[in-house]
Design a protein around this motif. Structure first.
Motif, PDB file in Angstrom:
ATOM      1  N   ARG A  40     -11.316 -14.700 -12.165  1.00 17.20           N
ATOM      2  CA  ARG A  40      -9.964 -15.236 -12.329  1.00 17.20           C
ATOM      3  C   ARG A  40      -9.094 -14.388 -13.227  1.00 17.20           C
ATOM      4  NH1 ARG A  40     -12.148 -20.522 -13.547  1.00 17.20           N
ATOM      5  NH2 ARG A  40     -13.281 -21.006 -11.634  1.00 17.20           N
ATOM      6  N   ILE A  41      -9.686 -13.595 -14.084  1.00 18.31           N
ATOM      7  CA  ILE A  41      -8.853 -12.813 -15.006  1.00 18.31           C
ATOM      8  C   ILE A  41      -8.934 -11.316 -14.717  1.00 18.31           C
ATOM      9  CG2 ILE A  41      -8.477 -12.183 -17.422  1.00 18.31           C
ATOM     10  CD1 ILE A  41      -9.431 -15.033 -18.100  1.00 18.31           C
ATOM     11  N   VAL A  42     -10.136 -10.785 -14.711  1.00 21.29           N
ATOM     12  CA  VAL A  42     -10.275  -9.330 -14.609  1.00 21.29           C
ATOM     13  C   VAL A  42      -9.899  -8.825 -13.212  1.00 21.29           C
ATOM     14  CG1 VAL A  42     -11.909  -7.424 -14.727  1.00 21.29           C
ATOM     15  CG2 VAL A  42     -11.929  -9.191 -16.479  1.00 21.29           C
ATOM     16  N   LEU A  43     -10.442  -9.445 -12.182  1.00 19.64           N
ATOM     17  CA  LEU A  43     -10.152  -8.953 -10.825  1.00 19.64           C
ATOM     18  C   LEU A  43      -8.663  -9.015 -10.482  1.00 19.64           C
ATOM     19  CD1 LEU A  43     -13.049  -9.909  -8.375  1.00 19.64           C
ATOM     20  CD2 LEU A  43     -12.565  -7.747  -9.539  1.00 19.64           C
ATOM     21  N   PRO A  44      -7.994 -10.153 -10.707  1.00 22.41           N
ATOM     22  CA  PRO A  44      -6.565 -10.182 -10.352  1.00 22.41           C
ATOM     23  C   PRO A  44      -5.739  -9.140 -11.106  1.00 22.41           C
ATOM     24  CG  PRO A  44      -7.373 -12.402 -10.741  1.00 22.41           C
ATOM     25  CD  PRO A  44      -8.459 -11.477 -11.173  1.00 22.41           C
ATOM     26  N   LEU A  45      -6.145  -8.821 -12.335  1.00 22.52           N
ATOM     27  CA  LEU A  45      -5.394  -7.830 -13.108  1.00 22.52           C
ATOM     28  C   LEU A  45      -5.689  -6.403 -12.646  1.00 22.52           C
ATOM     29  CD1 LEU A  45      -5.666  -9.265 -16.728  1.00 22.52           C
ATOM     30  CD2 LEU A  45      -3.579  -8.995 -15.371  1.00 22.52           C
ATOM     31  N   SER A  46      -6.741  -6.247 -11.846  1.00 26.71           N
ATOM     32  CA  SER A  46      -7.198  -4.902 -11.493  1.00 26.71           C
ATOM     33  C   SER A  46      -6.824  -4.502 -10.078  1.00 26.71           C
ATOM     34  CB  SER A  46      -8.711  -4.807 -11.657  1.00 26.71           C
ATOM     35  OG  SER A  46      -9.081  -5.250 -12.924  1.00 26.71           O
ATOM     36  N   ARG A  47      -5.833  -5.163  -9.504  1.00 21.25           N
ATOM     37  CA  ARG A  47      -5.495  -4.868  -8.109  1.00 21.25           C
ATOM     38  C   ARG A  47      -5.263  -3.386  -7.844  1.00 21.25           C
ATOM     39  NH1 ARG A  47      -2.131  -9.598  -7.739  1.00 21.25           N
ATOM     40  NH2 ARG A  47      -3.456 -11.325  -7.112  1.00 21.25           N
ATOM     41  N   PRO A  48      -4.546  -2.672  -8.731  1.00 27.59           N
ATOM     42  CA  PRO A  48      -4.317  -1.246  -8.426  1.00 27.59           C
ATOM     43  C   PRO A  48      -5.614  -0.456  -8.313  1.00 27.59           C
ATOM     44  CG  PRO A  48      -2.956  -1.971 -10.274  1.00 27.59           C
ATOM     45  CD  PRO A  48      -3.891  -3.084  -9.971  1.00 27.59           C
ATOM     46  N   ALA A  49      -6.554  -0.738  -9.231  1.00 26.08           N
ATOM     47  CA  ALA A  49      -7.825  -0.001  -9.195  1.00 26.08           C
ATOM     48  C   ALA A  49      -8.647  -0.403  -7.979  1.00 26.08           C
ATOM     49  CB  ALA A  49      -8.601  -0.256 -10.477  1.00 26.08           C
ATOM     50  N   LEU A  50      -8.614  -1.700  -7.637  1.00 27.89           N
ATOM     51  CA  LEU A  50      -9.355  -2.145  -6.449  1.00 27.89           C
ATOM     52  C   LEU A  50      -8.756  -1.497  -5.198  1.00 27.89           C
ATOM     53  CD1 LEU A  50      -9.728  -5.907  -7.403  1.00 27.89           C
ATOM     54  CD2 LEU A  50     -11.526  -4.177  -7.413  1.00 27.89           C
ATOM     55  N   ALA A  51      -7.437  -1.325  -5.212  1.00 27.82           N
ATOM     56  CA  ALA A  51      -6.792  -0.667  -4.069  1.00 27.82           C
ATOM     57  C   ALA A  51      -7.287   0.767  -3.930  1.00 27.82           C
ATOM     58  CB  ALA A  51      -5.275  -0.692  -4.236  1.00 27.82           C
ATOM     59  N   VAL A  52      -7.455   1.444  -5.063  1.00 31.85           N
ATOM     60  CA  VAL A  52      -7.961   2.821  -5.014  1.00 31.85           C
ATOM     61  C   VAL A  52      -9.347   2.841  -4.391  1.00 31.85           C
ATOM     62  CG1 VAL A  52      -8.649   4.815  -6.392  1.00 31.85           C
ATOM     63  CG2 VAL A  52      -6.591   3.559  -6.997  1.00 31.85           C
ATOM     64  N   VAL A  53     -10.202   1.917  -4.854  1.00 30.24           N
ATOM     65  CA  VAL A  53     -11.569   1.872  -4.325  1.00 30.24           C
ATOM     66  C   VAL A  53     -11.549   1.589  -2.824  1.00 30.24           C
ATOM     67  CG1 VAL A  53     -13.725   0.569  -4.371  1.00 30.24           C
ATOM     68  CG2 VAL A  53     -12.637   1.255  -6.509  1.00 30.24           C
ATOM     69  N   ALA A  54     -10.731   0.620  -2.425  1.00 35.09           N
ATOM     70  CA  ALA A  54     -10.662   0.270  -0.999  1.00 35.09           C
ATOM     71  C   ALA A  54     -10.190   1.475  -0.184  1.00 35.09           C
ATOM     72  CB  ALA A  54      -9.714  -0.915  -0.807  1.00 35.09           C
ATOM     73  N   LEU A  55      -9.159   2.125  -0.690  1.00 34.18           N
ATOM     74  CA  LEU A  55      -8.586   3.273   0.013  1.00 34.18           C
ATOM     75  C   LEU A  55      -9.599   4.411   0.148  1.00 34.18           C
ATOM     76  CD1 LEU A  55      -5.713   3.920   1.020  1.00 34.18           C
ATOM     77  CD2 LEU A  55      -5.340   5.115  -1.109  1.00 34.18           C
ATOM     78  N   PHE A  56     -10.239   4.755  -0.966  1.00 31.79           N
ATOM     79  CA  PHE A  56     -11.188   5.868  -0.930  1.00 31.79           C
ATOM     80  C   PHE A  56     -12.395   5.535  -0.052  1.00 31.79           C
ATOM     81  CE2 PHE A  56      -9.924   8.109  -5.163  1.00 31.79           C
ATOM     82  CZ  PHE A  56      -8.703   8.386  -4.608  1.00 31.79           C
ATOM     83  N   THR A  57     -12.846   4.295  -0.114  1.00 25.30           N
ATOM     84  CA  THR A  57     -13.988   3.918   0.708  1.00 25.30           C
ATOM     85  C   THR A  57     -13.623   3.999   2.185  1.00 25.30           C
ATOM     86  OG1 THR A  57     -14.657   2.414  -1.037  1.00 25.30           O
ATOM     87  CG2 THR A  57     -15.770   2.187   1.081  1.00 25.30           C
ATOM     88  N   PHE A  58     -12.438   3.483   2.512  1.00 34.86           N
ATOM     89  CA  PHE A  58     -11.987   3.545   3.900  1.00 34.86           C
ATOM     90  C   PHE A  58     -11.946   4.996   4.383  1.00 34.86           C
ATOM     91  CE2 PHE A  58      -8.701   4.108   7.088  1.00 34.86           C
ATOM     92  CZ  PHE A  58      -9.061   3.159   8.022  1.00 34.86           C
ATOM     93  N   MET A  59     -11.347   5.853   3.560  1.00 37.92           N
ATOM     94  CA  MET A  59     -11.253   7.264   3.956  1.00 37.92           C
ATOM     95  C   MET A  59     -12.617   7.909   4.057  1.00 37.92           C
ATOM     96  SD  MET A  59      -7.886   8.690   2.152  1.00 37.92           S
ATOM     97  CE  MET A  59      -8.756  10.190   1.966  1.00 37.92           C
ATOM     98  N   TRP A  60     -13.503   7.509   3.171  1.00 37.53           N
ATOM     99  CA  TRP A  60     -14.837   8.083   3.201  1.00 37.53           C
ATOM    100  C   TRP A  60     -15.537   7.737   4.522  1.00 37.53           C
ATOM    101  CZ3 TRP A  60     -20.016   7.252   3.503  1.00 37.53           C
ATOM    102  CH2 TRP A  60     -20.812   8.318   3.051  1.00 37.53           C
TER     103      TRP A  60
END
Lengths: 390, 301
Positions: free
Chosen positions: A298-318
């Protein structure tokens, strides 16, 4: 390398404050960058250009960047034709073997009763004639005709139909390969968000014995080359199949399941970001009776959207780019990913089908380029972060 | 103490997926790989322990024609080394140079940056395809363009002398990723250092040498490590573009490993090769770390 706690993961955009750049220097910098950019763009331009060319233009003696279409006047009307590579430069005859419906070119002394003479070609090296076939709908070609080269015309007509033909191609099963790639990518992205964020949270926010050692172990897995892992992993998956523990070889599982356990690169990236979230927030939640999992969700994940987006993006590209994994684990063509399908098609059609290969390449590159323009900041910041705090 | 134990439990709970994955997909395979490397292991049979036989065959056993070890292995190792020698310095210098150019205050920088970055994110397979077409000796546009300015272009991919340099050239095309990392490093160099250098009368070169490079040396180091690890595993481009040829001049280590494992099903032999590759990476990164004390400067330490 040094990692400072609480260091902001975002890239600060500030050019260094020197003296204003002199005009002379600006010109040199622009010239250099322009030159580099031209060289860097050239293969893209050639890729797109070739993907829009008709087949007979792929190997044209002097290649043009703008896709050209060869046209000839047949029965009084200009029609698109396919020009054969070898022109005629000596006198010869266009004939039709009696009783057939095709035409061919022969030398004059080869003429006998078996042929019906259609046309005498008085070609010379100065006045060559071209062998052309009318392009008919549905990828068919008309019968062979001869036209003086001087009476051909070229027009800039992009062959958008190449793309349609690639998507419908019965060997390059584009829609199927696309579906396969997207399935693996989706499972991989969800999995790496799950596994990496959990581990990153432990490394960033929970103080426990052995954390430092485990963190170093985790980072050092980045150094393990995939070629070292691929042989034993293949034999593990084979062993599982032989002992009724689940079929892995010839399925997508080897490509996405490992991602659910997190990868060093993503864990590291997320940990760097989690560390920037003030502990006061989680402490306050803890006093309110929130569990560790609750704080994480409820706290850490919602605040980390930009970093999660990076992970999602890089994983997708990988996943989108991965070649060696699918090459080893996928066993029949129905399961191929786009990249593997492209390679398989290329190796079966060496040299001849460049327009299809390039159209497919464009279709594989396009989603990545679109993603890049949508998420340019995420890209650049994500890459910068890994380098800066590496 | 109770709190600590509690934290340990929580920490391990959060870490458990990674720990399970680490054991199943890292530790276990690495252990198995080491065992296989000491075995004869045809894919459709059980591994049989033979000690250091694979390593002997690869590295030091006389091969019967005057040489030692597996000639093809040495050749592939040499090819990988040659590729590294060609591409690593080129990539490091070009990427740093481009980052320095992009770290100036001229108009249109974001467009330049985007163009330089793009080739590094497109699928390598697509890059390989377009390079195949681009650099084709007869039909390739590269030689057609060279011909226009009166240069008889070489057979980029078809000649033993040019094939590997051509592949290195392609790797420089994909350097944008590294440029972005350098750029971020350059933008973190404190402006005060440049000002101080200017007050001391430092010129552009002197600033580059005494301020910029020392400040970004950790980034150079990071990029070097990443490049070393990637280069030793180099596979896709020679596999797709030249298929190791002509005359095995681009037949790199990972290609031989792949062929031994998945064409000839000699898993033991391939594992021994993988371990040699692993040791090479460890030694090279170890060397880089060892020398780094002399040339990598961390700010604030």
């Amino acid at each position: 390398m040094a990692t400072e706690a609480g260091d902001n993961a975002t890239l600060k955009r500030k050019a260094h404050q020197g003296r204003p750049v002199s005009l002379m220097r600006k010109t040199v910098i622009h010239a250099l960058l322009l030159g580099v950019c031209l060289v860097f763009m050239a293969p893209f331009a050639w890729m797109i250009s070739t993907s829009l060319k008709p087949k007979d233009q792929l190997m044209a003696p002097s290649p043009t960047l703008v896709p050209q279409q060869c046209e000839a006047q047949i029965d009084g009307a200009w029609v698109a034709v396919d020009r054969e590579a070898d022109d005629l430069d000596i006198t010869c005859l266009l004939v039709r073997p009696v009783g057939t419906s095709y035409s061919q070119v022969i030398l004059p002394d080869m003429l006998h009763e078996g042929y019906e003479l259609l046309q005498t070609v008085d070609a010379t090296p100065d006045r060559p004639w071209a062998k052309v076939r009318e392009r008919l709908p549905g990828g068919e070609f008309g019968e062979l005709r001869v036209v003086p080269v001087s009476e051909l015309r070229y027009r800039a007509v992009p062959q958008w139909s190449n793309y349609k033909e690639v998507v419908r191609h019965d060997q390059m099963k584009f829609p199927l390969f696309m579906r396969n790639t997207l399935v693996i990518a989706a499972l991989g992205v969800i999995g790496s968000l799950f596994g990496s964020s959990l581990a990153a949270y432990a490394f960033a926010k929970i103080k426990f014995r052995g954390r430092g050692v485990l963190f170093v172990v985790m980072l050092s897995t980045m150094m393990i080359p995939f070629p070292v892992l691929m042989v034993p992993m293949f034999s593990m998956f084979k062993w599982m199949g032989e002992n009724q523990l689940g079929t892995w070889l010839g399925t997508f599982k080897p490509l996405w399941v490992p991602m659910w356990f997190g990868s060093a690169f993503n864990i590291f990236l997320l940990r760097q970001f989690f560390k920037t979230i003030p502990n006061e927030l989680s402490e306050a939640a803890r006093i309110d009776g929130c569990s560790e999992l609750g704080i994480f969700l409820r706290i850490v994940l919602p605040l980390s959207r930009p970093a999660l987006a990076v992970v999602a993006l890089f994983t997708f590209m990988w996943v989108w780019n991965d070649f060696l994994g699918p090459l080893i684990y996928l066993q029949n063509q129905e399961q191929y990913t786009l990249v593997l399908g492209l390679q398989a098609y290329q190796s079966q059609h060496t040299g001849a089908e460049w327009h299809y290969l390039m159209a497919t390449s464009v279709l594989i590159v396009l989603p990545i380029v679109v993603l890049f323009f949508i998420a340019q900041r995420t890209f650049i910041e994500g890459i910068a972060t890994t380098g800066m705090k590496g | 103490m109770a709190l600590k134990d509690h934290n340990t439990l929580k920490g391990l709970a959060f870490l458990s997926p990674w720990l399970i994955g680490f054991v199943a997909f890292m530790a276990l395979p690495i252990g198995l790989s080491f065992y296989y490397s000491l075995s004869v292991y045809p894919l459709y049979d059980e591994p049989a322990y033979v000690g250091a036989d694979n390593y002997a065959q690869l590295l030091w056993e006389p091969d019967g024609s005057g040489g030692y070890g597996d000639a093809l292995f040495w050749k592939s190792l040499k090819n990988t080394g040659y590729f590294a020698l060609l591409s690593l310095p080129a990539m490091m210098i070009v990427s740093l140079g481009l980052a320095l150019l992009l770290n100036t205050r001229v108009a249109g920088l974001s467009i330049y940056r985007t163009i330089i970055f793009l080739p590094s994110i497109i699928p390598i397979m697509a890059a390989a395809m377009v390079f195949l077409l681009f650099a084709d000796s007869q039909d390739g546009v590269l030689n057609a363009m060279l011909a226009k300015i009166g240069i008889d272009g070489p057979d980029w991919l078809g000649s033993e002398a040019m094939a590997m340099p051509s592949l290195a050239l392609l790797s420089v095309w994909g350097v944008g990723h590294t440029v972005v990392i350098y750029l971020a490093g350059l933008q973190d160099v404190p402006a005060s250092l440049y000002e101080a250098a200017e007050i001391d009368g430092a010129g552009a070169w002197s600033k580059l040498w005494h301020v910029t490079l020392p400040c970004i040396s950790p980034v150079i180091f990071f990029n070097l490590i990443i490049a070393i690890i990637g280069t030793v595993q180099y596979f896709l481009q020679p596999y797709v573009i030249t298929n190791g040829g002509p005359s095995e001049s681009t037949y790199v280590l990972t290609m031989y490993l792949y062929d031994k494992a998945f064409q000839y099903h000699e898993f033991g032999y391939a594992s021994a090769m993988a371990w040699i590759m692993f040791v090479i990476i460890l030694v090279l990164t170890g060397l880089a770390f060892w020398t780094s004390k002399r040339w990598v400067h961390y700010q604030g330490e």
